[in-house]
Design an enzyme around this catalytic site. Structure first.
Site, PDB file in Angstrom:
ATOM      1  N   SER A 677       0.731  48.667   6.153  1.00  0.00           N
ATOM      2  CA  SER A 677      -0.575  48.378   6.729  1.00  0.00           C
ATOM      3  C   SER A 677      -1.658  49.258   6.080  1.00  0.00           C
ATOM      4  O   SER A 677      -1.812  49.192   4.865  1.00  0.00           O
ATOM      5  CB  SER A 677      -0.494  48.590   8.233  1.00  0.00           C
ATOM      6  OG  SER A 677      -1.509  47.921   8.861  1.00  0.00           O
ATOM      7  N   ASP A 768       2.412  37.711  10.380  1.00  0.00           N
ATOM      8  CA  ASP A 768       1.496  38.835  10.630  1.00  0.00           C
ATOM      9  C   ASP A 768       0.068  38.306  10.791  1.00  0.00           C
ATOM     10  O   ASP A 768      -0.473  37.702   9.865  1.00  0.00           O
ATOM     11  CB  ASP A 768       1.584  39.800   9.430  1.00  0.00           C
ATOM     12  CG  ASP A 768       0.766  41.069   9.629  1.00  0.00           C
ATOM     13  OD1 ASP A 768       0.007  41.156  10.608  1.00  0.00           O
ATOM     14  OD2 ASP A 768       0.903  41.977   8.780  1.00  0.00           O
ATOM     15  N   HIS A 800       3.412  41.876  12.244  1.00  0.00           N
ATOM     16  CA  HIS A 800       2.914  43.025  11.493  1.00  0.00           C
ATOM     17  C   HIS A 800       3.939  44.168  11.304  1.00  0.00           C
ATOM     18  O   HIS A 800       4.062  44.688  10.200  1.00  0.00           O
ATOM     19  CB  HIS A 800       1.634  43.529  12.154  1.00  0.00           C
ATOM     20  CG  HIS A 800       0.898  44.527  11.329  1.00  0.00           C
ATOM     21  ND1 HIS A 800       0.535  44.281  10.013  1.00  0.00           N
ATOM     22  CD2 HIS A 800       0.472  45.776  11.619  1.00  0.00           C
ATOM     23  CE1 HIS A 800      -0.090  45.346   9.537  1.00  0.00           C
ATOM     24  NE2 HIS A 800      -0.145  46.257  10.491  1.00  0.00           N
TER      25      HIS A 800
HETATM   26  C1  LIG Z   1      -5.726  48.826  13.773  1.00  0.00           C
HETATM   27  C2  LIG Z   1      -4.685  48.313  12.863  1.00  0.00           C
HETATM   28  O1  LIG Z   1      -3.791  47.599  13.295  1.00  0.00           O
HETATM   29  N1  LIG Z   1      -4.798  48.608  11.590  1.00  0.00           N
HETATM   30  C3  LIG Z   1      -3.883  48.123  10.634  1.00  0.00           C
HETATM   31  C4  LIG Z   1      -4.554  47.895   9.342  1.00  0.00           C
HETATM   32  C5  LIG Z   1      -2.788  49.151  10.549  1.00  0.00           C
HETATM   33  O2  LIG Z   1      -2.781  50.012   9.707  1.00  0.00           O
HETATM   34  N2  LIG Z   1      -1.930  49.094  11.569  1.00  0.00           N
HETATM   35  C6  LIG Z   1      -1.092  50.170  11.945  1.00  0.00           C
HETATM   36  C7  LIG Z   1      -0.981  50.224  13.425  1.00  0.00           C
HETATM   37  C8  LIG Z   1       0.284  50.067  11.414  1.00  0.00           C
HETATM   38  O3  LIG Z   1       0.925  51.113  11.259  1.00  0.00           O
HETATM   39  O4  LIG Z   1       0.759  48.973  11.215  1.00  0.00           O
END
Ligand SMILES: CC(=O)N[C@@H](C)C(=O)N[C@@H](C)C(=O)O
Length: 824
Positions: A677, A768, A800
């Site tokens: 992410s 995702d 995700h």
């Molecule tokens: C707020 C969020 O979900 N941001 C994403 C881009 C991200 O980095 N998510 C985190 C929570 C993760 O570790 O997946």
């Protein structure tokens, strides 16, 4: 062409040939050939039979490797998959509840989960123990029940306040009714089947979730999906007027209007709404509120006011539209109170008239603050405490430093809710060295109260570790409950009176149970004393334990490189990184994996991580960087990142890497980088901005192109805030201008893709909604186009986190083998 080697199965020796090479053999005698066939089937090698030019039959062993298996690393794959299974098996303590037994002893029940690879699900079970004091004050005995009890098909269990009963929720996987079971010590007491026309699945997601028994143990309030709206019906004679619920072979249902949902993790989930069940009669009431558009969650029963019973819950408004909710504390929310519905015999004529007049009005209890959640009443019923993420809501950062507040609960008939919100623990902007850095907790225990009735216990992030603190809600005093001079992470599971049941772990230290109680020292100080709790699970995963036993970790302070760029003191203070390596360094430094968390406002705490422990056990050192912007270091350091992603965070990671190289802890020629992410955003930025520093990379659902993400993600507002800083909250629009898109592109890893030469593996979840797979796939295709060694694994049913057991397993197995290939 060289042969890859030989191996034997049964009595037959096979030539092991690379893909596409066909070995021509003489026809085998019948018995041998069937054995041959069995063996080939077993190993997925194909036996092809073809006719030669002279008409004789030719059998050929075609060495066919399954998709994605590289012949050169297959042996590694075999070996590491065995090791990873050992780590996958390690169970996790999720929750615990304590009760008093008839003898006055305490009983604790743990809810434990363990990955079930074959079923591709989490196996959940409970395990209980009697707690008794030993001979001296510092001894405590846990007498365990002989076997755990598996909870098959159970979404969650919730014990009643007195602990004499518990509720088991069974959410169906199809349109069947939701099942609620009430269990007592000896038997199943009641079983209710709630049809989908009343409500859908009960929320057990840890966010909207709220299941609360009233104090008499007669009613349970909970949050469940509203019933499905009716859809237009068509037959061969056209549209059927009205709402028909029946569907048969003579009609079909249309789609109706598109309904916004709460994004990632909530696809297909309907509006969370409030229900109460009378567990005597099984009657269920939907507590319909006037402001119907609110999504409700986290309901609790309030102490009665006069003869009235109230329910308190959190409400999230869908305005301007539902944006992604999970991991996003910047969504405004408030606490509300509503009168609890009354059932059957309780309703007299007078009350019926009253209710019709009042129409269940709701009261907003926290109008003066932009966020309020996790409501808990003090045992005397006088105070309502709650957490707030107002800093997150006000700045737009998806997660930030939280605060704790208190309001008075009215006691008399005249219902007047106070507008006065008392700050118990305010947002901490910056804290000296290792002092309390602020509150980073996402929820309170169901019963967080010590016996004094005004002190709560809570787990929070304290720099790079999670720690347990107590908070006096009257004075606001915060005290450490877990040891303060330790790098380990601590997590409270439950209180046993004034004693604490907790879990302690390290990145390579398997979670262990601890029992804590206060003792008086010789100098008359009162301090927390912690003892180990031996538990049956201690014997599990001996192999993993043995492998990890010689690996250590420490938390390093990393000075900020360019202090002149820092606008606040908090932003100029050292950040931290966790370094994991074996005891004896020997002469040769092990290859290093730099691991980067997502968010970016999240933290890699020193808690146990199966995947990282596996990589350490395989023989990698780890550098886990909590770059500025991470939770746990005060609000100023956190707020220094939005508007500077892709530069400040990238430079912090490089500074941490330089730091350990300068200390002789890493070989600069043997470094890989791994992140998911936003951690994948950093990974792909690093291989573009510092192409000579990393010999391999792994990116899990990475953010690679913000100009693409802004139009496809459930959190387009996140792209604005992280790229423009807090001003981005005001710039955010569903129709980004060309100027915005250029800015977003310029902040993205894709801008540097032409520099990349690092072999990179991508792990992508096709479902995702947060960082849609198109982000990672576009970047991977661009690398392939350039001839960079690239591998993509797409998990069709993953969202995700890519955390379904089989996907998690395949991801980390491939990451490990990929890194081993390039970091020999
Ligand atoms: C707020 C969020 O979900 N941001 C994403 C881009 C991200 O980095 N998510 C985190 C929570 C993760 O570790 O997946």
């Amino acid at each position: 062409m060289a042969l890859a080697g030989t191996y034997s199965i049964g009595r037959i020796n096979f030539l092991r040939l690379p893909l596409f090479v066909t070995a021509v053999t003489a026809p085998a005698p019948h018995s041998q050939s069937s054995q041959f066939l069995r063996a080939t089937c077993l190993f997925s090698r194909k036996l092809s039979t073809a006719l030669a030019m002279d008409g004789s039959k030719i059998s050929a062993v075609v060495e066919e490797f399954p998709s994605g298996i590289d012949p050169a690393t297959e042996e590694e794959y075999v070996e590491q998959s065995k090791l990873l299974e050992e780590f996958t098996k390690i169970p996790n303590f999720d929750k615990a509840w304590t009760f008093k037994s008839d003898s006055g002893d305490s009983v604790v029940t743990f809810s434990i989960s363990q990955a079930n690879l074959l079923a591709n699900k989490k196996r959940k079970y409970t395990l209980s123990a009697h707690i008794s004091n030993g001979n001296d004050d510092s001894e405590v005995n846990f007498k365990w029940t002989p076997f755990p009890v598996e909870m098959i098909g159970v979404s969650t269990i919730v014990p009643s306040p007195a602990g004499s009963k518990f509720l088991a929720v069974r959410n169906p996987e199809n349109d069947s009714p939701v099942q609620l079971e009430i269990w007592s010590a000896g038997q199943l007491e009641k079983e209710f089947h709630i049809p989908q026309s009343v409500h859908g699945s009960i929320y057990t997601d840890g966010w909207f979730e709220g299941i609360s028994w009233n104090s008499n143990e007669t009613y349970i309030a909970y949050i469940a999906e509203e019933p499905s709206p009716s859809k237009p019906t068509f037959t061969l004679s056209g549209y059927q007027k009205g709402c028909s619920t029946d569907k048969d072979s003579t009609n079909w249902k249309g789609q109706g209007d598109f309904k916004e949902e709460w994004g990632e993790a909530y696809a297909g989930k309907r509006q969370p709404a409030l229900f109460v069940i009378n567990i005597d009669s099984g009657e269920v009431k939907h507590v319909k509120i006037i402001e119907h558009s609110l999504s409700l969650g986290q309901v609790v029963w309030a102490p009665s006011i006069g003869e009235h019973q109230y329910l308190v819950f959190v409400g999230w408004s869908p305005e301007p539209r539902k944006l992604g909710m999970i991991y996003c504390y910047n969504r405004p929310c408030a606490l509300y109170a509503v009168k609890a519905p009354e059932f059957g015999s309780e309703v007299n004529e007078h009350k019926l008239k009253d209710e019709a007049k009042e129409d269940f009005p709701i009261y907003n209890l926290t109008q003066n603050i932009s966020s309020a959640f996790s409501p808990r009443f003090s045992p005397d019923g006088k105070s309502l405490v709650f957490l707030s993420a107002h800093s997150s809501v006000n700045t737009g950062a998806h997660c930030a430093t939280n605060s704790l507040h208190r309001i008075d609960w009215p006691r008399d008939e005249k219902l007047s809710f106070s507008e006065n919100i008392v700050d118990v623990v305010p947002v901490v902007h910056w804290a000296e060295d290792d002092l309390f850095p602020g509150l980073y907790s996402h929820g309170l225990l169901a019963n967080p109260w010590f016996s004094d009735g005004h002190t709560i216990i809570i787990t929070t992030i304290w720099r790079s570790r999670s720690a347990i603190v107590s908070i006096d809600i009257l004075s606001g005093e915060v005290s450490c409950v877990s040891p303060d001079h330790t790098d380990y992470s601590w997590n409270v599971l439950a209180l046993d009176g004034d004693n604490v049941i907790a879990v302690r772990s390290g990145p390579v230290t398997i979670p262990g149970l601890k029992y804590g109680f206060l003792i008086e020292t010789e100098t008359k100080d009162v301090v927390w004393n912690w003892v180990d709790v031996l538990n049956p699970m201690f014997n599990c995963s001996t192999k993993a334990r043995t492998l990890l036993s010689h690996i250590l970790f420490s938390i390093l302070k990393i000075p900020v490189k360019d202090v002149s760029n820092c606008v606040t003191k908090g932003a100029s203070e050292p950040f931290e990184a966790i370094f994991v390596s074996p005891f004896s360094k020997g002469n040769e430094l092990k290859p290093l994996i730099v691991n980067l968390h997502g968010g970016p406002h999240s933290t890699s705490t020193s808690s146990f991580s199966k995947s990282l422990a596996f990589l350490a056990a395989v023989g990698f050192n780890l550098l886990i960087v909590n770059y500025r912007g991470s939770l746990g270091f005060g609000e100023d350091a956190l707020q220094s990142l939005p508007g500077k992603i892709g530069s400040q965070d990238v430079n912090d990671v490089l500074a941490a890497l330089d730091h350990i190289i300068d200390q002789g802890l890493a070989n600069p020629a043997k470094v890989a980088v791994l992140g998911g992410s936003h951690g994948g955003f950093l990974t792909t930025h690093l291989i573009g901005q510092a192409p000579d520093r990393f010999v391999a990379a792994a990116a899990r659902n990475p953010v690679c192109n913000l100009a693409l993400m802004v139009g496809t993600s459930d959190i387009p507002d996140w792209c604005y805030v992280e790229c423009y800083g807090r001003e981005g909250k005001n710039y955010f629009t569903e129709a980004p201008s060309a100027e915005h898109l250029i800015h977003l592109y310029n902040m993205s890893p894709i801008r540097h893709v032409s520099n990349v030469k690092t072999p990179t593996i991508f792990l992508l979840g096709a479902k995702d909604l947060r960082v849609p797979f198109s982000n990672g796939l576009q970047f991977a295709r661009a690398l392939k186009e350039k001839g960079v060694d690239t591998k993509v694994i797409m998990f069709p049913d993953d969202k995700h986190p890519i955390d379904r057991p089989q996907s998690d397993f395949e991801s980390f197995l491939n990451i490990c083998v990929w890194f081993k290939k390039y970091l020999k």
